[in-house]
Write a protein that holds these residues in place. Structure first.
Motif, PDB file in Angstrom:
ATOM      1  N   UNK A  60     139.431 125.212 132.133  1.00 31.50           N
ATOM      2  CA  UNK A  60     139.899 125.603 130.800  1.00 31.50           C
ATOM      3  C   UNK A  60     139.739 127.094 130.551  1.00 31.50           C
ATOM      4  N   UNK A  61     140.182 127.908 131.497  1.00 30.74           N
ATOM      5  CA  UNK A  61     140.212 129.356 131.345  1.00 30.74           C
ATOM      6  C   UNK A  61     141.622 129.842 131.651  1.00 30.74           C
ATOM      7  N   UNK A  81     138.331 132.156 127.759  1.00 30.78           N
ATOM      8  CA  UNK A  81     137.764 130.812 127.862  1.00 30.78           C
ATOM      9  C   UNK A  81     137.486 130.281 126.461  1.00 30.78           C
ATOM     10  N   UNK A  82     136.931 129.093 126.395  1.00 32.94           N
ATOM     11  CA  UNK A  82     136.733 128.438 125.100  1.00 32.94           C
ATOM     12  C   UNK A  82     135.745 129.167 124.201  1.00 32.94           C
ATOM     13  N   UNK A  83     134.736 129.784 124.741  1.00 30.53           N
ATOM     14  CA  UNK A  83     133.753 130.463 123.918  1.00 30.53           C
ATOM     15  C   UNK A  83     132.742 129.504 123.343  1.00 30.53           C
ATOM     16  N   UNK A  84     131.998 129.981 122.366  1.00 29.34           N
ATOM     17  CA  UNK A  84     130.908 129.211 121.777  1.00 29.34           C
ATOM     18  C   UNK A  84     131.030 129.275 120.266  1.00 29.34           C
ATOM     19  N   UNK A  85     130.780 128.161 119.604  1.00 26.07           N
ATOM     20  CA  UNK A  85     130.743 128.145 118.137  1.00 26.07           C
ATOM     21  C   UNK A  85     129.385 127.634 117.715  1.00 26.07           C
ATOM     22  N   UNK A  94     131.285 122.039 121.767  1.00 21.25           N
ATOM     23  CA  UNK A  94     132.495 122.128 122.568  1.00 21.25           C
ATOM     24  C   UNK A  94     132.607 120.927 123.496  1.00 21.25           C
ATOM     25  N   UNK A  95     133.785 120.324 123.516  1.00 22.40           N
ATOM     26  CA  UNK A  95     134.114 119.252 124.461  1.00 22.40           C
ATOM     27  C   UNK A  95     135.450 119.633 125.079  1.00 22.40           C
ATOM     28  N   UNK A 105     142.819 122.806 125.596  1.00 20.19           N
ATOM     29  CA  UNK A 105     141.736 122.082 126.256  1.00 20.19           C
ATOM     30  C   UNK A 105     140.384 122.350 125.589  1.00 20.19           C
ATOM     31  N   UNK A 106     140.303 123.344 124.725  1.00 23.45           N
ATOM     32  CA  UNK A 106     139.070 123.673 123.997  1.00 23.45           C
ATOM     33  C   UNK A 106     139.018 122.829 122.727  1.00 23.45           C
TER      34      UNK A 106
END
Length: 115
Positions: A60-61, A81-85, A94-95, A105-106
């Motif tokens: 997922x990048x 990429x999805x990163x962080x929350x 994140x899933x 996909x994030x």
């Protein structure tokens, strides 16, 4: 003109999606058999990207190749990429759904904030 479009696209991406993504930039390797293209080895697979080209990894990048500027032969890789929350065990987790393309996909699961 294409360079301005690409730059504008990245600016818009950062402005509207920065809270749910992480982006890094690094100098690209160049393979001697493929001059003028970004080269990377991803999990044993050789990946070659022309400037302006993009590829989505199996994690997922989205990886994009571009020149540092119009007058340069130096190539750069932009990796989104999805990163962080949230923080620690914060309200969002994140899933990744690897069956979907980036950035779909994030997937973030967020619980209600507790006072």
């Amino acid at each position: 003109m294409m360079k301005r479009f690409f730059l504008l696209t990245w600016i818009i991406f950062f402005l509207f999606d920065s809270s749910e993504s992480a982006t890094t930039m690094q100098e690209a390797a160049v393979h001697p058999d493929h001059p003028g293209k970004c080269y990377m080895n991803y999990m044993g697979e050789d990946i070659f990207l022309s400037p302006g080209g993009a590829w989505t990894s199996g994690d997922c990048e989205q990886i994009t190749c571009d020149r540092r500027n119009q007058n340069s032969n130096e190539l750069l890789l932009y990796i989104a990429s999805c990163g962080v929350m949230g923080y620690g065990n914060g309200p969002c987790k994140l899933h990744k759904d690897l069956s979907l393309p980036y950035p779909d996909c994030c997937k973030y699961e967020c619980s209600d904030l507790v006072d």
